[in-house]
Write a protein that holds these residues in place. Structure first.
Motif, PDB file in Angstrom:
ATOM      1  N   PHE A 186      41.252  43.306  41.019  1.00  0.00           N
ATOM      2  CA  PHE A 186      42.200  43.232  42.240  1.00  0.00           C
ATOM      3  C   PHE A 186      41.613  42.873  43.463  1.00  0.00           C
ATOM      4  O   PHE A 186      42.269  42.269  44.152  1.00  0.00           O
ATOM      5  N   ALA A 187      40.480  43.290  43.681  1.00  0.00           N
ATOM      6  CA  ALA A 187      39.620  43.049  44.974  1.00  0.00           C
ATOM      7  C   ALA A 187      39.606  41.578  44.956  1.00  0.00           C
ATOM      8  O   ALA A 187      39.828  41.071  46.101  1.00  0.00           O
ATOM      9  N   LEU A 188      39.039  41.008  43.606  1.00  0.00           N
ATOM     10  CA  LEU A 188      38.855  39.539  43.674  1.00  0.00           C
ATOM     11  C   LEU A 188      40.291  38.806  43.935  1.00  0.00           C
ATOM     12  O   LEU A 188      40.124  37.842  44.708  1.00  0.00           O
ATOM     13  N   LEU A 189      41.376  39.463  43.442  1.00  0.00           N
ATOM     14  CA  LEU A 189      42.562  38.763  43.355  1.00  0.00           C
ATOM     15  C   LEU A 189      42.623  38.631  45.066  1.00  0.00           C
ATOM     16  O   LEU A 189      43.417  37.550  45.643  1.00  0.00           O
ATOM     17  N   CYS A 190      42.598  39.683  45.781  1.00  0.00           N
ATOM     18  CA  CYS A 190      42.697  39.909  47.317  1.00  0.00           C
ATOM     19  C   CYS A 190      42.122  38.809  48.151  1.00  0.00           C
ATOM     20  O   CYS A 190      42.229  37.752  48.897  1.00  0.00           O
ATOM     21  N   ALA A 191      40.818  38.610  47.675  1.00  0.00           N
ATOM     22  CA  ALA A 191      39.897  37.786  48.018  1.00  0.00           C
ATOM     23  C   ALA A 191      40.181  36.066  47.749  1.00  0.00           C
ATOM     24  O   ALA A 191      40.140  35.315  48.641  1.00  0.00           O
ATOM     25  N   CYS A 192      40.691  36.144  46.616  1.00  0.00           N
ATOM     26  CA  CYS A 192      41.246  34.677  46.211  1.00  0.00           C
ATOM     27  C   CYS A 192      42.340  34.233  47.148  1.00  0.00           C
ATOM     28  O   CYS A 192      42.588  33.311  47.649  1.00  0.00           O
ATOM     29  N   ILE A 193      43.246  35.051  47.461  1.00  0.00           N
ATOM     30  CA  ILE A 193      44.366  34.718  48.332  1.00  0.00           C
ATOM     31  C   ILE A 193      43.990  34.356  49.842  1.00  0.00           C
ATOM     32  O   ILE A 193      44.508  33.610  50.318  1.00  0.00           O
ATOM     33  N   ILE A 194      42.945  35.504  50.455  1.00  0.00           N
ATOM     34  CA  ILE A 194      42.665  35.301  51.748  1.00  0.00           C
ATOM     35  C   ILE A 194      41.841  33.885  51.937  1.00  0.00           C
ATOM     36  O   ILE A 194      42.143  33.068  52.952  1.00  0.00           O
ATOM     37  N   VAL A 195      40.919  33.808  50.908  1.00  0.00           N
ATOM     38  CA  VAL A 195      40.120  32.388  50.963  1.00  0.00           C
ATOM     39  C   VAL A 195      40.900  31.272  50.726  1.00  0.00           C
ATOM     40  O   VAL A 195      40.730  30.087  51.619  1.00  0.00           O
ATOM     41  N   ILE A 234      37.208  50.939  37.147  1.00  0.00           N
ATOM     42  CA  ILE A 234      36.041  49.886  37.798  1.00  0.00           C
ATOM     43  C   ILE A 234      36.685  48.372  37.742  1.00  0.00           C
ATOM     44  O   ILE A 234      36.676  47.597  38.866  1.00  0.00           O
ATOM     45  N   ALA A 235      36.744  47.955  36.334  1.00  0.00           N
ATOM     46  CA  ALA A 235      37.020  46.616  35.975  1.00  0.00           C
ATOM     47  C   ALA A 235      38.350  46.242  36.782  1.00  0.00           C
ATOM     48  O   ALA A 235      38.367  45.256  37.575  1.00  0.00           O
ATOM     49  N   ILE A 236      39.368  46.961  36.684  1.00  0.00           N
ATOM     50  CA  ILE A 236      40.741  46.570  37.132  1.00  0.00           C
ATOM     51  C   ILE A 236      40.561  46.637  38.754  1.00  0.00           C
ATOM     52  O   ILE A 236      41.155  45.962  39.348  1.00  0.00           O
ATOM     53  N   SER A 237      39.605  47.432  39.357  1.00  0.00           N
ATOM     54  CA  SER A 237      39.673  47.602  40.884  1.00  0.00           C
ATOM     55  C   SER A 237      39.013  46.611  41.255  1.00  0.00           C
ATOM     56  O   SER A 237      39.414  45.725  42.344  1.00  0.00           O
ATOM     57  N   ILE A 262      34.186  41.283  32.985  1.00  0.00           N
ATOM     58  CA  ILE A 262      34.764  42.379  33.704  1.00  0.00           C
ATOM     59  C   ILE A 262      36.157  42.614  32.800  1.00  0.00           C
ATOM     60  O   ILE A 262      36.277  44.082  32.434  1.00  0.00           O
ATOM     61  N   LEU A 263      37.044  41.605  32.474  1.00  0.00           N
ATOM     62  CA  LEU A 263      37.965  41.848  31.410  1.00  0.00           C
ATOM     63  C   LEU A 263      37.628  40.917  30.432  1.00  0.00           C
ATOM     64  O   LEU A 263      37.323  39.488  30.846  1.00  0.00           O
TER      65      LEU A 263
END
Length: 542
Positions: free
Chosen positions: A32-41, A26-29, A79-80
Motif C-alpha cells: 500500500f505504501a508503494l501504491l501511494c508512491a506510484c500515485i505521487i510519482v 508487513i507485505a500489505i503495508s 512481497i505478494l
C-alpha cells in the motif's frame, strides 16, 4: 495505568491479535505504501514526455522486487505472489466495468464498425498468425515439446493488447477518433482474446481433423453471444429494480450497493457459466450507464461515477506494480534451465510475431474501411493507421495472467513452462517500458504538432434531426405541386448513405418507445422526498 497493569493488557492485546500473520501485515503495508508512491510519482511526472503512471508503477515494482531480493539474499523477490485468480477475480472486473461505464457512447458506437473489425476480426487474424508463427519459429530454435493446444494458447495469449499507455497520451478532445478506436478495440480485444483462450481450453485437441477449426469457431461464437446477452440482461435487471423500487427514497447507499454488487455479479455469473466475464461486465457497464445510472438520485450519480473510476485506477496501478515485482521471481528463471541465447531467441520470436500480427490486420482492415467512406476527412490516414498499429503493441497483465493459467496451473511446472513464462515477462516488460516510453513523443510528432483544427463530429455524420428531415423531405424534383404529399425517403437508401446514423436513429426511436418506459434512463427523474426536483441529465454521451 501503571506498568504492572499495562503488561497484562499488552499480553491480552497480543493474544487477541494472534490471528494476524505478521509477514502478511508487513507485505500489505509495504504494498500500500508503494501504491501511494506510484500515485505521487505519477502525478509529478504527469507532463513528462517519456514516463506515465503505467511505466512508473512497473519500474517501482521492479525496484521493490530488487530490494526484496537483496534483503532475502536472492531467495525471493516476492512481497505478494502473482496469482491469476487474484487478477481475474478481484482486479480485472472493476477495470473493465469502469471502461464500459465511462465509455463515450456516441463516439464508441459511431466508430463501432471499425472497433468491431479490429477487436474481433483483427484479434482472430493475429491469433492465427501468432499460433502458426510460434509453431514454425520455435521448431527452428529447438523448442519442440509443445502440443497443438499450447501453440493455440500462445496465439490467444499474445493477441491480448494493453492500450493503457497509449490512452494516457491520447486526448478525447484533440484526437477523438483515435481515442475512441484505441479504447474500444482494447476492451473488445481483451474480451475476444480471453474467449479464444477459453475456447482453446474447452476443446479436445488430441485428435485434430478438418472440423477442428469449425468447432473452435462455433465455441467462440457461442461464448461471445451468450456473454453479450448475459451482460445486457444483468444491466437491464439492475435498471428495472432501481426504477421500480425507488431505493433512493430511504437510502442512497442501497442503490449504489445494488449497482456495485450486480455489476460484479454479472462477471461472476459469466465465469460460473464458463463464459467471458470481461465481455459480460463491459456490456453490463454500458447498459448501466445508459439506464441504471439515470434512475438513481443525483448524489448517487456523482458518487458512482467517481467511485468506479477510483477503484479502476487503483486496480490498474496495483496490477502494474504487481507485474513488475513478479518479474524478479528467481525460482522461475532458475527452473527454466535455458541458456541466455535460447531465452532471448524465444522472446525475440514472440515480439516479432506480435509486431507482424498487429500489422497483418491494422493496415488491411483500415484501408478496407476507407473504401466505404466517401469523404476524405472521414478516412483513416496513414499516420492514424500507424498510431493504431503502435497502440496495440504493448502487452500487459492479461497476457501474463493467461500465460500463468496455461503454463503454471499444474502442480509440476516443467522447465519449458518456466521458459515460456519468463519469456512472456520479458516481452511484457520490454513492450511496456520501451514502446510505452516512446508513445508520447511519437504521437506528438506524428499527430499533435501538425494537427488540423478539430472538426466537430456533427459534421462527419448526419444528426438525428437531419435524419428526421431526410425521412420527410421532398423529392429532388425542383418543380413539385406543394399540395401533393412529399415522397418519403427510402429507409434503405438512408441506411446505405448514413449507416451509423440511421441505425442510431431507429435505435433511439425504439429506445424511447419501448425500453425507457420500462427501464428508465435519460430523462427519468427518480422521486425522492426532500431531494431537488428536475435533476439535470449530466450524461452527454448517450
Amino acid at each position: 495505568m501503571s506498568i504492572s497493569e499495562a503488561i497484562p493488557f499488552l499480553q491480552t492485546l497480543r493474544v487477541s491479535s494472534s490471528y494476524f500473520n505478521i509477514s502478511t501485515v508487513i507485505a500489505i503495508s509495504v504494498f500500500f505504501a508503494l501504491l501511494c508512491a506510484c500515485i505521487i510519482v505519477g502525478h509529478l511526472l504527469e507532463e513528462n514526455r517519456w514516463f506515465n503512471e503505467s511505466i512508473t508503477s512497473l519500474l517501482l515494482g521492479l525496484a521493490s522486487g530488487g530490494v526484496v531480493l537483496l534483503v532475502t539474499k536472492g531467495s525471493s523477490s516476492h512481497i505478494l505472489v502473482f496469482s491469476e485468480e487474484l487478477f481475474f477475480i478481484y482486479l480485472l472486473p472493476p477495470i473493465i466495468f469502469n471502461a464500459g461505464f465511462q465509455v463515450k457512447k456516441k463516439q464508441f458506437f459511431h466508430n463501432f464498425s471499425i472497433i468491431l473489425m479490429f477487436g474481433v476480426l483483427g484479434t482472430i487474424i493475429s491469433f492465427c498468425l501468432v499460433s502458426a508463427g510460434t509453431y514454425l519459429l520455435f521448431s527452428k530454435i529447438g523448442v519442440t515439446s509443445l502440443n497443438v493446444q499450447d501453440y493455440l494458447a500462445l496465439g490467444a495469449i499474445f493477441s491480448a493488447t494493453d492500450s493503457v499507455c497509449t490512452l494516457q497520451v491520447l486526448s478525447q478532445d484533440e484526437t477523438p477518433f483515435l481515442y475512441s478506436v484505441v479504447f474500444g478495440e482494447g476492451v473488445v480485444n481483451d474480451a475476444t482474446s480471453i474467449v479464444l483462450f477459453n475456447a482453446v481450453q474447452s476443446l479436445d485437441l488430441s485428435d485434430v481433423d478438418a472440423f477442428t477449426a469449425l468447432r473452435l469457431l462455433g465455441t467462440f461464437l457461442y461464448l461471445f453471444f451468450t456473454s453479450t446477452i448475459l451482460g445486457i440482461a444483468v444491466g437491464l435487471l439492475s435498471a428495472y429494480i432501481i426504477k421500480t423500487l425507488y431505493l433512493g427514497r430511504h437510502s442512497t447507499d442501497r442503490e449504489i450497493a445494488i449497482m456495485l454488487i450486480m455489476a460484479y455479479l454479472s462477471y461472476m455469473l459469466a465465469e460460473l457459466l464458463s463464459l467471458s466475464g470481461i465481455l459480460t461486465v463491459f456490456l453490463c457497464g454500458i447498459v448501466m450507464s445508459h439506464y441504471t445510472w439515470h434512475n438513481v438520485t443525483e448524489s448517487s450519480r456523482i458518487t458512482t461515477k467517481h467511485a468506479f473510476a477510483t477503484i479502476s485506477f487503483i486496480a490498474e496501478t496495483f496490477i502494474f506494480l504487481y507485474v513488475g515485482m513478479d518479474a524478479l521471481d528467481m525460482d522461475k528463471w532458475k527452473s527454466s534451465k535455458a541458456s541466455v541465447g535460447t531465452s532471448l531467441a524465444v522472446s525475440a520470436s514472440m515480439l516479432f510475431l506480435v509486431l507482424l500480427g498487429r500489422a497483418a490486420f491494422v493496415y488491411p482492415l483500415a484501408n478496407l474501411a476507407n473504401c466505404f467512406k466517401k469523404r476524405d476527412r472521414e478516412k483513416t490516414e496513414f499516420k492514424q493507421q500507424f498510431i493504431l498499429w503502435w497502440a496495440g503493441l504493448m502487452r500487459g497483465a492479461v497476457t501474463i495472467a493467461l500465460c500463468y493459467n496455461q503454463f503454471a496451473s499444474s502442480e509440476s511446472t516443467s522447465s519449458l513452462d518456466c521458459l515460456l513464462i519468463t519469456c512472456t515477462i520479458i516481452v511484457v516488460l520490454f513492450s511496456t517500458v520501451v514502446f510505452g516510453s516512446i508513445t508520447k513523443p511519437l504521437i506528438e510528432a506524428l499527430l499533435l504538432r501538425h494537427a488540423k483544427p478539430a472538426v466537430s463530429d456533427a459534421t462527419d455524420f448526419a444528426s438525428l434531426e437531419d435524419l428526421r428531415i431526410l425521412f420527410l423531405e421532398e423529392g429532388d424534383r425542383p418543380e413539385q405541386d406543394p399540395s401533393q404529399p412529399a415522397p418519403r425517403r427510402s429507409s434503405l437508401r438512408l441506411l446505405m448513405r448514413y449507416p451509423t446514423s440511421t441505425v442510431h436513429y431507429f435505435w433511439r426511436k425504439f429506445d424511447d418507445k419501448f425500453m425507457r418506459p420500462v427501464f428508465g434512463g435519460r430523462g427519468f427523474v427518480p422521486y425522492v422526498p426532500g431531494s431537488p426536483t428536475g435533476a439535470q441529465d449530466v450524461d452527454e454521451n448517450s
